[in-house]
Design a protein around this motif. Sequence first.
Motif, mmCIF file in Angstrom:
data_model
loop_
_atom_site.group_PDB
_atom_site.id
_atom_site.type_symbol
_atom_site.label_atom_id
_atom_site.label_comp_id
_atom_site.label_asym_id
_atom_site.label_seq_id
_atom_site.Cartn_x
_atom_site.Cartn_y
_atom_site.Cartn_z
ATOM 1 N N ASN A 21 0.809 -1.222 0.000
ATOM 2 C CA ASN A 21 0.000 0.000 0.000
ATOM 3 C C ASN A 21 0.839 1.267 0.000
ATOM 4 O O ASN A 21 0.315 2.369 0.188
ATOM 5 C CB ASN A 21 -0.983 0.012 1.175
ATOM 6 N N ALA A 22 2.148 1.139 -0.205
ATOM 7 C CA ALA A 22 3.030 2.313 -0.167
ATOM 8 C C ALA A 22 2.628 3.351 -1.211
ATOM 9 O O ALA A 22 2.566 4.560 -0.922
ATOM 10 C CB ALA A 22 4.478 1.889 -0.380
ATOM 11 N N GLU A 23 2.327 2.906 -2.425
ATOM 12 C CA GLU A 23 1.951 3.838 -3.489
ATOM 13 C C GLU A 23 0.629 4.523 -3.167
ATOM 14 O O GLU A 23 0.478 5.740 -3.358
ATOM 15 C CB GLU A 23 1.853 3.106 -4.829
ATOM 16 N N ALA A 24 -0.334 3.757 -2.666
ATOM 17 C CA ALA A 24 -1.645 4.329 -2.323
ATOM 18 C C ALA A 24 -1.505 5.374 -1.219
ATOM 19 O O ALA A 24 -2.151 6.426 -1.256
ATOM 20 C CB ALA A 24 -2.593 3.221 -1.880
ATOM 21 N N ARG A 25 -0.646 5.099 -0.230
ATOM 22 C CA ARG A 25 -0.439 6.069 0.846
ATOM 23 C C ARG A 25 0.217 7.338 0.309
ATOM 24 O O ARG A 25 -0.140 8.453 0.700
ATOM 25 C CB ARG A 25 0.412 5.448 1.953
ATOM 26 N N ALA A 26 1.174 7.167 -0.602
ATOM 27 C CA ALA A 26 1.874 8.324 -1.165
ATOM 28 C C ALA A 26 0.949 9.188 -2.014
ATOM 29 O O ALA A 26 1.069 10.418 -2.025
ATOM 30 C CB ALA A 26 3.058 7.848 -1.997
#
Length: 255
Positions: A197-202
């Motif tokens: 979920n790193a991209e979604a959080r960014a």
Amino acid sequence: MAGLLEGHIAAVTGGGSGIGQGICQAYAREGARVVVLDVNLDGAHETVGLIKAAGGKASAVRLDVTDRQACRDIAATIARDGNISILVNNAGINRRNPITGDAAAVAKDWEDILSINLDGVFNVTHAFLDQLRATRGRIVNIGSIQSFVHVSWPNSAAYTTSKHGVLGFTRALAAELGKDGVRVNAIGPGLIETRINAEARAKNPDMVANVMRHTPLNRAGKPEDIAGPAVFLASDMSSYVTGCIIMADGGFRTV
């Protein structure tokens, strides 16, 4: 209290990354032999490598939880080396698209998410049910804060539905399998920082900030924050606990 899971064989779906990887490592540290199940075999091997480097015991098996026959076949193969006594249903996906969007895309999201997040839990549990009854085992399902609420996570009707279903399945199974000595519980993670979920959080800083405003501990969780409750629910420390969901959300539901 080291060795809480000594002598157990644990199967963990989605064990190749994130929360699943953290749970696998924690179980191995407590003495369990871990079978890492993941559709991404490279990820499963990565988890096994981490466990073995720390002196634990683990093996990797590719599994698509939507394939009911494959679940049965793999359960039978694993049983040749001993019945599992711990099952963690962690495999899951999420896509945040409005239900008012493109009809074909919305339908595809619904089918994919429900088939993995809910049907997959049934498929795997049913495949291992005989083993769990024989060992008077324990099942740990990974629900979500969205097993209860969804206002902070709009555009996720399918995911929210699937996680409400996981909680219902947990309670229904606990009621049915109690007579066999099988305990069934769930964990409800809040916002957990993982590679997935790193991209979604960014891309969604406003969403993250909104969640933090409702989180008394004022931080996002990490996989190890879920691993602790998972060890508790798999161990004899929770011998009189079934049909419950332990929230690991930093206190989100208190605000």
